[in-house]
Design a protein around this motif. Structure first.
Motif, PDB file in Angstrom:
ATOM      1  N   VAL A   1      13.069  49.800  11.432  1.00 27.69           N
ATOM      2  CA  VAL A   1      13.710  48.841  10.541  1.00 27.69           C
ATOM      3  C   VAL A   1      12.675  48.187   9.625  1.00 27.69           C
ATOM      4  O   VAL A   1      12.904  48.013   8.423  1.00 27.69           O
ATOM      5  N   THR A   2      11.515  47.855  10.164  1.00 28.54           N
ATOM      6  CA  THR A   2      10.447  47.250   9.371  1.00 28.54           C
ATOM      7  C   THR A   2       9.959  48.214   8.291  1.00 28.54           C
ATOM      8  O   THR A   2       9.782  47.829   7.127  1.00 28.54           O
ATOM      9  N   LEU A   3       9.763  49.468   8.646  1.00 29.13           N
ATOM     10  CA  LEU A   3       9.296  50.460   7.667  1.00 29.13           C
ATOM     11  C   LEU A   3      10.333  50.700   6.576  1.00 29.13           C
ATOM     12  O   LEU A   3       9.986  50.828   5.394  1.00 29.13           O
ATOM     13  N   ILE A   4      11.602  50.741   6.946  1.00 30.06           N
ATOM     14  CA  ILE A   4      12.659  50.922   5.942  1.00 30.06           C
ATOM     15  C   ILE A   4      12.693  49.725   5.000  1.00 30.06           C
ATOM     16  O   ILE A   4      12.817  49.874   3.778  1.00 30.06           O
TER      17      ILE A   4
ATOM     18  N   ASP B   1       9.504  47.420  19.855  1.00 35.53           N
ATOM     19  CA  ASP B   1      10.051  48.724  20.216  1.00 35.53           C
ATOM     20  C   ASP B   1      10.199  49.612  18.978  1.00 35.53           C
ATOM     21  O   ASP B   1      10.008  49.174  17.840  1.00 35.53           O
ATOM     22  N   ALA B   2      10.562  50.862  19.185  1.00 32.16           N
ATOM     23  CA  ALA B   2      10.634  51.852  18.105  1.00 32.16           C
ATOM     24  C   ALA B   2      11.672  51.472  17.055  1.00 32.16           C
ATOM     25  O   ALA B   2      11.451  51.672  15.852  1.00 32.16           O
TER      26      ALA B   2
END
Length: 108
Positions: A8-11, A2-3
């Motif tokens: 969270v992964t990108l951060i 989900d978004a």
């Protein structure tokens, strides 16, 4: 996924990239090997000092030596002080004078 998980992964990836850049690539706190107009060579000298009898004496000599430009105080103990200094910025006589200005006698 989900978004929220993507965000969270990108951060997390951005934080890891910043840590890698900051600690391994930018080398914070690194000083240049030489500064324009100054030599990188230091001379080490140990002074034998008479008149020192306590930790106040040690502190007084340490403080006096640290005030001089190009001086790295390596150790000061009762009766002795060892420094590394840049002869282009300060002379042995100036080091001796700083110690003697505190009321002690340099014997060597």
């Amino acid at each position: 996924m989900d978004a929220t998980a993507w965000i969270v992964t990108l951060i997390g990836l951005a934080a890891m990239a910043w840590v890698v850049w900051y600690f391994w690539l930018s080398e914070p706190g690194r000083q240049p090997a030489t500064q324009p107009g100054k030599t990188a060579m230091k001379t080490q000298e140990t002074f034998q000092i008479e008149g020192m009898s306590c930790q106040h004496c040690v502190h007084a000599v340490t403080s006096a030596l640290k005030k001089l430009p190009g001086v790295e105080v390596q150790s000061v103990e009762i009766g002795r002080a060892t420094v590394a200094y840049d002869p282009a910025q300060v002379s042995r006589d100036q080091l001796k004078a700083a110690i003697e200005a505190e009321g002690y006698t340099v014997v060597s």
